[in-house]
Design a protein around this motif. Structure first.
Motif, PDB file in Angstrom:
ATOM      1  N   ASP A  85       0.823  -1.208   0.000  1.00 28.57           N
ATOM      2  CA  ASP A  85       0.000   0.000   0.000  1.00 28.57           C
ATOM      3  C   ASP A  85       0.859   1.262   0.000  1.00 28.57           C
ATOM      4  N   LEU A  86       1.914   1.267   0.801  1.00 26.87           N
ATOM      5  CA  LEU A  86       2.780   2.438   0.890  1.00 26.87           C
ATOM      6  C   LEU A  86       3.610   2.626  -0.379  1.00 26.87           C
ATOM      7  N   GLN A  87       4.060   1.538  -0.983  1.00 31.68           N
ATOM      8  CA  GLN A  87       4.795   1.655  -2.235  1.00 31.68           C
ATOM      9  C   GLN A  87       3.898   2.213  -3.330  1.00 31.68           C
ATOM     10  N   THR A  88       2.674   1.743  -3.374  1.00 27.41           N
ATOM     11  CA  THR A  88       1.726   2.254  -4.362  1.00 27.41           C
ATOM     12  C   THR A  88       1.491   3.737  -4.138  1.00 27.41           C
ATOM     13  N   SER A  89       1.326   4.122  -2.891  1.00 27.12           N
ATOM     14  CA  SER A  89       1.146   5.529  -2.547  1.00 27.12           C
ATOM     15  C   SER A  89       2.355   6.330  -2.991  1.00 27.12           C
ATOM     16  N   ARG A  90       3.540   5.804  -2.752  1.00 26.05           N
ATOM     17  CA  ARG A  90       4.789   6.488  -3.134  1.00 26.05           C
ATOM     18  C   ARG A  90       4.900   6.609  -4.643  1.00 26.05           C
TER      19      ARG A  90
END
Length: 109
Positions: A85-90
């Motif tokens: 989720d955080l990588q996608t957000s990044r």
């Protein structure tokens, strides 16, 4: 700067805001597996202390957080979903940072 703040504000970033307290959690093998620990709080301090000359240096440390998590945790661990989720957000915000040549510290007011 904004990318880092967005990551801090993300609901799934809680486990990544401070260094892994491997002693408290009984993860005594953590230092032998993860050779270069990194967390969002350390990235923020590095920004505040002008330790990054380029955006790429900052992004590399953020990527190191995710890589360490993937390296240490078992494939079915819940924290790996947070990384995705955080990588996608990044990735969705990474283009906003591409043209910066120099980072300015993220200030806490």
């Amino acid at each position: 700067q904004q990318l880092l703040q967005n990551l801090f504000d993300h609901q799934d970033s809680t486990d990544f805001r401070e260094p892994v307290d491997y002693i408290t959690f009984g993860l005594l093998d953590y230092p032998s597996i993860v050779k270069k620990p990194m967390d969002l709080g350390t990235v923020r301090r590095n920004l505040n202390n002008n330790m990054y000359e380029t955006v790429e240096g900052c992004l590399a440390d953020i990527q190191l957080i995710w890589d360490n998590c993937i390296l240490y945790n078992k494939p079915d661990h819940v924290v790996l979903r947070d990384v995705v989720d955080l990588q996608t957000s990044r990735e969705t915000r990474k283009d906003d940072q591409k043209n910066d040549q120099k980072l300015h510290p993220l200030r806490q007011d």
